[in-house]
Design an enzyme around this catalytic site. Sequence first.
Site, PDB file in Angstrom:
ATOM      1  N   TYR A 152       1.145  -0.783  -0.285  1.00  0.00           N
ATOM      2  CA  TYR A 152      -0.596   0.124  -0.212  1.00  0.00           C
ATOM      3  C   TYR A 152       0.898   1.404   0.491  1.00  0.00           C
ATOM      4  O   TYR A 152       0.928   1.972  -0.973  1.00  0.00           O
ATOM      5  CB  TYR A 152      -0.921  -0.103   1.760  1.00  0.00           C
ATOM      6  CG  TYR A 152      -2.015   0.802   1.258  1.00  0.00           C
ATOM      7  CD1 TYR A 152      -2.444   0.946   0.563  1.00  0.00           C
ATOM      8  CD2 TYR A 152      -1.799   2.267   1.769  1.00  0.00           C
ATOM      9  CE1 TYR A 152      -3.813   2.032   0.639  1.00  0.00           C
ATOM     10  CE2 TYR A 152      -2.245   3.071   2.344  1.00  0.00           C
ATOM     11  CZ  TYR A 152      -3.756   3.776   1.463  1.00  0.00           C
ATOM     12  OH  TYR A 152      -4.398   4.344   1.900  1.00  0.00           O
ATOM     13  N   LYS A 156       1.032   4.214  -3.140  1.00  0.00           N
ATOM     14  CA  LYS A 156       0.815   5.532  -2.357  1.00  0.00           C
ATOM     15  C   LYS A 156       1.847   6.372  -3.229  1.00  0.00           C
ATOM     16  O   LYS A 156       1.872   7.360  -3.325  1.00  0.00           O
ATOM     17  CB  LYS A 156       0.242   5.497  -1.308  1.00  0.00           C
ATOM     18  CG  LYS A 156      -0.851   4.444  -1.187  1.00  0.00           C
ATOM     19  CD  LYS A 156      -2.016   5.126  -1.716  1.00  0.00           C
ATOM     20  CE  LYS A 156      -3.485   4.512  -1.278  1.00  0.00           C
ATOM     21  NZ  LYS A 156      -4.558   5.532  -3.087  1.00  0.00           N
TER      22      LYS A 156
END
Length: 244
Positions: A152, A156
């Site tokens: 994640y 990002k």
Amino acid sequence: MSRVALVTGGSRGIGRAVALELASRGNRVAINYARRADAAHVVAGEITDAGGQAMPIQGDVGDADQVAAMMDAVGSRLGPVEILVNNAGITRDDLLVRMSVDAWDEVMNTNLRSVYLCSKAVLRGMLRARWGRIISIGSVAGIAGNPGQTNYSAAKAGLIGFTRSLAKEVGSRSITVNAVAPGFITTDLTADLSENIIKAAKQSVSLGRLGRPEEVASAVGYLASDEASYITGHTIVVDGGLAM
């Protein structure tokens, strides 16, 4: 001026708040969803009940063919997308030593590949019109990192680099490209966290509370407006002071 906006993952949480915010500013809004058709129709209904224009549109934003079909459908009904909000995202948390290839690939596909596909799909129209807004929802995890979220956080962080690079490519055509990085926001992603984790999160935030989806949506609404016409390539952190 009324513009056509597309919000990926717009059926709930931050995406829902962004769709409502953009509609409240007079924009016509397409609400993308992957599986939650009922929730997307509810959001579209809220917008139309308030006098706005909205349409729910299904599509896997990590799939090139589905993205193309989605853009065609939105264009036929509302017009070319002028404001794109790349909000769709998932988590598949685990320590890297235990993380499966599927968990890595699923997060990269939904959280980063989708930003490439959707942004590329709307760009030609924006270049012709010499106006556009591309806003991607990042995370403080992409700035500071988070244990158990290497997939994640990497996605990002990649989104921030994508934002800066694309902003340099298209700025001469009055297209701005920015990101908004939320911290701990009260959404479905935080609903399953334990009371101890929520308590620790609040203690790490200067403002002493979790954020609201509407507080993220306000930043997106501003970046999508003509008021933010001289802001590009930036990441606005909406985290109550978490990442300081």
